[in-house]
Design an enzyme around this catalytic site. Structure first.
Site, PDB file in Angstrom:
ATOM      1  N   LEU A  40       0.917  -1.206  -0.039  1.00 39.18           N
ATOM      2  CA  LEU A  40       0.007   0.000   0.060  1.00 39.18           C
ATOM      3  C   LEU A  40       0.929   1.193   0.036  1.00 39.18           C
ATOM      4  CD1 LEU A  40      -2.749  -0.896   2.825  1.00 39.18           C
ATOM      5  CD2 LEU A  40      -3.040  -1.049   0.275  1.00 39.18           C
ATOM      6  N   GLY A  41       0.321   2.361  -0.311  1.00 41.50           N
ATOM      7  CA  GLY A  41       0.986   3.450  -0.388  1.00 41.50           C
ATOM      8  C   GLY A  41       1.284   4.323  -1.518  1.00 41.50           C
ATOM      9  N   GLY A 117      -7.860  -4.392 -10.179  1.00 42.69           N
ATOM     10  CA  GLY A 117      -9.583  -4.190 -10.080  1.00 42.69           C
ATOM     11  C   GLY A 117      -9.863  -3.461 -11.479  1.00 42.69           C
ATOM     12  N   GLY A 187      11.569  19.724 -17.739  1.00 43.11           N
ATOM     13  CA  GLY A 187      10.326  20.017 -17.012  1.00 43.11           C
ATOM     14  C   GLY A 187      10.511  20.615 -15.978  1.00 43.11           C
ATOM     15  N   ARG A 279       2.133  14.186 -15.580  1.00 49.19           N
ATOM     16  CA  ARG A 279       1.482  12.793 -14.946  1.00 49.19           C
ATOM     17  C   ARG A 279       0.285  12.349 -15.619  1.00 49.19           C
ATOM     18  NH1 ARG A 279       4.929  10.175 -12.019  1.00 49.19           N
ATOM     19  NH2 ARG A 279       2.983   8.892 -10.837  1.00 49.19           N
ATOM     20  N   HIS A 452       7.917  35.009  18.783  1.00 49.59           N
ATOM     21  CA  HIS A 452       9.029  35.746  18.261  1.00 49.59           C
ATOM     22  C   HIS A 452      10.378  35.077  19.405  1.00 49.59           C
ATOM     23  CE1 HIS A 452      11.987  38.699  17.297  1.00 49.59           C
ATOM     24  NE2 HIS A 452      12.503  38.617  18.821  1.00 49.59           N
TER      25      HIS A 452
HETATM   26  C1  LIG Z   1       8.431  12.637  -7.643  1.00 47.85           C
HETATM   27  C2  LIG Z   1       7.220  12.852  -7.064  1.00 47.85           C
HETATM   28  C3  LIG Z   1       7.082  13.851  -5.942  1.00 47.85           C
HETATM   29  C4  LIG Z   1       5.829  14.124  -5.254  1.00 47.85           C
HETATM   30  N1  LIG Z   1       5.886  14.884  -4.327  1.00 47.85           N
HETATM   31  C5  LIG Z   1       4.685  15.343  -3.900  1.00 47.85           C
HETATM   32  C6  LIG Z   1       4.695  16.110  -2.540  1.00 47.85           C
HETATM   33  O1  LIG Z   1       5.720  16.388  -1.953  1.00 47.85           O
HETATM   34  N2  LIG Z   1       3.200  16.590  -2.098  1.00 47.85           N
HETATM   35  C7  LIG Z   1       2.108  16.006  -2.724  1.00 47.85           C
HETATM   36  O2  LIG Z   1       1.169  16.316  -2.393  1.00 47.85           O
HETATM   37  N3  LIG Z   1       2.365  15.408  -3.781  1.00 47.85           N
HETATM   38  C8  LIG Z   1       3.505  14.907  -4.386  1.00 47.85           C
HETATM   39  N4  LIG Z   1       3.500  14.007  -5.522  1.00 47.85           N
HETATM   40  C9  LIG Z   1       2.096  13.536  -5.935  1.00 47.85           C
HETATM   41  C10 LIG Z   1       1.603  12.509  -5.346  1.00 47.85           C
HETATM   42  O3  LIG Z   1       2.560  11.555  -5.221  1.00 47.85           O
HETATM   43  C11 LIG Z   1       0.215  12.107  -6.103  1.00 47.85           C
HETATM   44  O4  LIG Z   1      -0.766  13.320  -5.989  1.00 47.85           O
HETATM   45  C12 LIG Z   1      -0.553  11.137  -5.071  1.00 47.85           C
HETATM   46  O5  LIG Z   1       0.423   9.879  -4.996  1.00 47.85           O
HETATM   47  C13 LIG Z   1      -1.878  10.690  -5.627  1.00 47.85           C
HETATM   48  O6  LIG Z   1      -2.621   9.619  -5.043  1.00 47.85           O
HETATM   49  P1  LIG Z   1      -3.438   8.719  -5.559  1.00 47.85           P
HETATM   50  O7  LIG Z   1      -3.975   8.117  -4.493  1.00 47.85           O
HETATM   51  O8  LIG Z   1      -4.452   9.470  -6.248  1.00 47.85           O
HETATM   52  O9  LIG Z   1      -2.697   8.112  -6.564  1.00 47.85           O
HETATM   53  P2  LIG Z   1      -1.348   7.017  -6.336  1.00 47.85           P
HETATM   54  O10 LIG Z   1      -0.488   7.414  -5.374  1.00 47.85           O
HETATM   55  O11 LIG Z   1      -0.764   6.990  -7.749  1.00 47.85           O
HETATM   56  O12 LIG Z   1      -1.809   5.523  -6.012  1.00 47.85           O
HETATM   57  C14 LIG Z   1      -2.576   4.704  -6.822  1.00 47.85           C
HETATM   58  C15 LIG Z   1      -2.647   3.215  -6.402  1.00 47.85           C
HETATM   59  O13 LIG Z   1      -3.400   2.388  -7.341  1.00 47.85           O
HETATM   60  C16 LIG Z   1      -2.696   1.359  -7.657  1.00 47.85           C
HETATM   61  N5  LIG Z   1      -3.545   0.836  -8.651  1.00 47.85           N
HETATM   62  C17 LIG Z   1      -3.575   1.417 -10.067  1.00 47.85           C
HETATM   63  N6  LIG Z   1      -4.498   0.790 -10.950  1.00 47.85           N
HETATM   64  C18 LIG Z   1      -5.092  -0.133 -10.283  1.00 47.85           C
HETATM   65  C19 LIG Z   1      -5.887  -1.266 -10.343  1.00 47.85           C
HETATM   66  N7  LIG Z   1      -6.502  -1.128 -11.536  1.00 47.85           N
HETATM   67  N8  LIG Z   1      -6.292  -2.098  -9.353  1.00 47.85           N
HETATM   68  C20 LIG Z   1      -5.609  -2.179  -8.083  1.00 47.85           C
HETATM   69  N9  LIG Z   1      -4.617  -1.201  -7.988  1.00 47.85           N
HETATM   70  C21 LIG Z   1      -4.523  -0.312  -8.912  1.00 47.85           C
HETATM   71  C22 LIG Z   1      -1.392   1.659  -7.994  1.00 47.85           C
HETATM   72  O14 LIG Z   1      -0.494   0.466  -7.855  1.00 47.85           O
HETATM   73  C23 LIG Z   1      -1.049   2.685  -6.641  1.00 47.85           C
HETATM   74  O15 LIG Z   1      -0.857   2.141  -5.817  1.00 47.85           O
HETATM   75  C24 LIG Z   1       4.549  13.560  -6.156  1.00 47.85           C
HETATM   76  C25 LIG Z   1       4.557  12.725  -7.129  1.00 47.85           C
HETATM   77  C26 LIG Z   1       6.038  12.419  -7.756  1.00 47.85           C
HETATM   78  C27 LIG Z   1       6.035  11.526  -9.095  1.00 47.85           C
END
Ligand SMILES: Cc1cc2nc3c(=O)[nH]c(=O)nc-3n(C[C@H](O)[C@H](O)[C@H](O)COP(=O)(O)OP(=O)(O)OC[C@H]3O[C@@H](n4cnc5c(N)ncnc54)[C@H](O)[C@@H]3O)c2cc1C
Length: 473
Positions: A40-41, A117, A187, A279, A452
């Site tokens: 997870l994560g 899923g 970028g 992304r 302060h």
């Molecule tokens: C280098 C980098 C640095 C970042 N730093 C920051 C930061 O400092 N602060 C911040 O707010 N944001 C940051 N972000 C953005 C942040 O990581 C994302 O906005 C956040 O992770 C999005 O969360 P999410 O739950 O939508 O998706 P995700 O974190 O991408 O999680 C999606 C999960 O779904 C799973 N999954 C996908 N499809 C399926 C499926 N069909 N069935 C089952 N599981 C599936 C994946 O394996 C994944 O575990 C950063 C991103 C990057 C790339």
């Protein structure tokens, strides 16, 4: 035994998905969380927010150690970087939080379902079926009254390129065997700027190539200008208005060719290139085409409760159209969806109250309207700006670069935006988020006592500056 029908099944275990699951369970709902990878994560914990901030902290310590003598600390000699230990620490931080999430799932009795899923179509008699494909290809189904899609995003690539040893995305760059001696970053959004900051601290020659006219283009123009100035001061080669024409692998590294802002051809070679050009939402293979869910260039359209056009199907996090791709937005959209499913009160996400943080050296924290956006919206704006050079805590920290900028409505004094570049900007912005959420005015904040000596006092001075009455500048 009767088949379990969950109140909610969540596809994707990133910050959007796991937060939705926990909040749903806190409301007393029966929740299942489906995750296709072993842990997870999501992006945030494994290849995003957490590992980058861990490395940025190492970089900060490294920078301090290299200036130890200025703080009266001698006997350090020539500091040596143990890169393997740096990576091990980053991995240990991740592992600790994976364990934490596993504990939280157990604590809240959330069913974690390993596998990929896909929605199978609309609900039948109010119950959705989600097909799960396991690691060995085995197929099963789970049933739920509501489905939250939280599948996140992945790095976009430039046409014709594939990530590898020299062409990197956020994934490969986090496990390099050694810091590169030279790095070209394509970028200049938060991701590109943060990696530039990290590897510059560790001694790389860094070149940034950005298509748009300025770095961190979502920020206030003055913030972009200041970050460019300070990155250049750190020896980073910043190229904006630059259109990448070609990326070629050479015998020793990678060559990037671009057309500069004046239409002249430019080229540079480096050991590695990072492609950080945005992304893409992961919505192509989740069964959405079998439903009424509407997509906008791959992003999911939702209403203010995160509901899609398909009854009982919600979308949260990076896949949502019109929201910034940030972990805290993912988490909050998950809390909104969970509240709606539970029939509880919620406050919809307001686009103009989302803090944006870039954890570079120096940091950026901002919330609300930029000066340009406020003017475009028809506000008569008043501005206040206070430099960290006038803040005593900044002097103590030896960190005087940057400023706080307040954008306020001239008529009623409401604070519309706060833009900070400088020490601990990503922590300081929390005050500004609360001010905007509570519709605070300049006058109210000018008479709000700030301890302060703190960096937060720079906000007090900046509120005062809106009325031409900063104390320390
Ligand atoms: C280098 C980098 C640095 C970042 N730093 C920051 C930061 O400092 N602060 C911040 O707010 N944001 C940051 N972000 C953005 C942040 O990581 C994302 O906005 C956040 O992770 C999005 O969360 P999410 O739950 O939508 O998706 P995700 O974190 O991408 O999680 C999606 C999960 O779904 C799973 N999954 C996908 N499809 C399926 C499926 N069909 N069935 C089952 N599981 C599936 C994946 O394996 C994944 O575990 C950063 C991103 C990057 C790339």
């Amino acid at each position: 035994m009767a088949e379990t029908i969950y109140d909610v099944a969540i596809i994707g275990g990133g910050p959007g998905g796991y937060t939705a699951a926990i909040r749903a369970a806190e409301y007393g709902l029966k929740a299942a969380l489906i995750e296709s990878t072993a842990k997870l994560g999501g992006t945030c914990l494994h290849v995003g927010c957490i590992p980058t901030k861990a490395l940025l902290f190492n970089a900060e310590i490294w920078d301090h150690v290299n200036h130890a003598a200025e703080y009266g600390i001698g006997g350090i000699g020539t500091p040596a970087l143990d890169w393997a230990a740096v990576l091990n620490r980053k991995n240990a931080v991740i592992a600790k939080h994976v364990k934490g999430l596993e504990f939280l799932m157990k604590k809240h009795k959330i069913a974690t379902v390993p596998g990929y899923g896909r929605l199978t179509g609309p609900a039948h008699d109010g119950v959705h079926s989600v097909e799960i494909t396991g690691a060995a290809g085995e197929i099963s189904q789970i049933k739920a009254k509501n489905v939250v899609v939280a599948t996140g995003s992945e790095a976009k690539m430039l046409p014709g390129l594939a990530p590898g040893e020299r062409i990197l995305t956020n994934i490969e760059i986090l496990s390099l065997p050694l810091p590169p001696k030279s790095l070209i970053v394509i970028g200049a959004g938060a991701v590109g700027m943060e990696f530039s900051s990290i590897f510059r601290s560790f001694g790389a020659e860094v070149t940034i190539v950005e298509f748009l006219p300025r770095v961190v283009p979502v920020e206030d123009e003055e913030i972009s200008k200041e970050l460019t100035r300070l990155f250049k001061k750190r020896g980073i080669d910043v190229n904006t208005g630059a259109k990448v024409e070609m990326v070629e692998q050479t015998e020793t590294g990678v060559k990037v060719s671009w057309t500069d802002a004046n239409g002249r051809p430019q080229a540079k070679e480096a050991e590695k290139v990072l492609v950080a050009v945005g992304r893409a939402p992961r919505t192509g293979d989740v069964g959405l085409e079998k439903t009424k869910v509407e997509l906008d260039r791959g992003f999911v359209n939702v209403n203010e409760a995160q509901e899609t056009a398909e009854p009982g199907v919600f979308a949260i996090g990076d896949i949502v159209a019109g929201l910034p791709q940030l972990a805290h937005v993912g988490a909050m959209s998950g809390m909104v969806a969970a509240a709606k499913i539970a029939g509880r009160k919620f406050r919809p996400i307001r686009r103009d109250r989302i803090p944006g943080c870039t954890y570079t050296e120096p940091q950026i924290g901002s919330v609300g309207l930029t000066e340009t956006q406020a003017k475009e919206k028809g506000y008569e704006v008043k501005m206040g700006k206070f430099p960290f050079a006038g803040n005593s805590k900044a002097t103590i920290l030896g960190s005087h670069d940057g400023f706080v900028k307040i954008v306020a409505d001239a008529k009623y004094g409401e604070i519309l935006g706060v833009h900070i570049i400088g020490p601990q900007a990503t922590e300081l912005i929390a005050e500004a988020v609360a001010v905007l959420e509570l519709e605070g005015t300049v006058e109210e904040m000018m008479f709000t006592i700030h301890a302060h000596p703190t960096l937060a006092e720079s906000l007090l001075d900046a509120y005062g500056a809106v009325e031409g009455m900063a104390i320390n500048a």
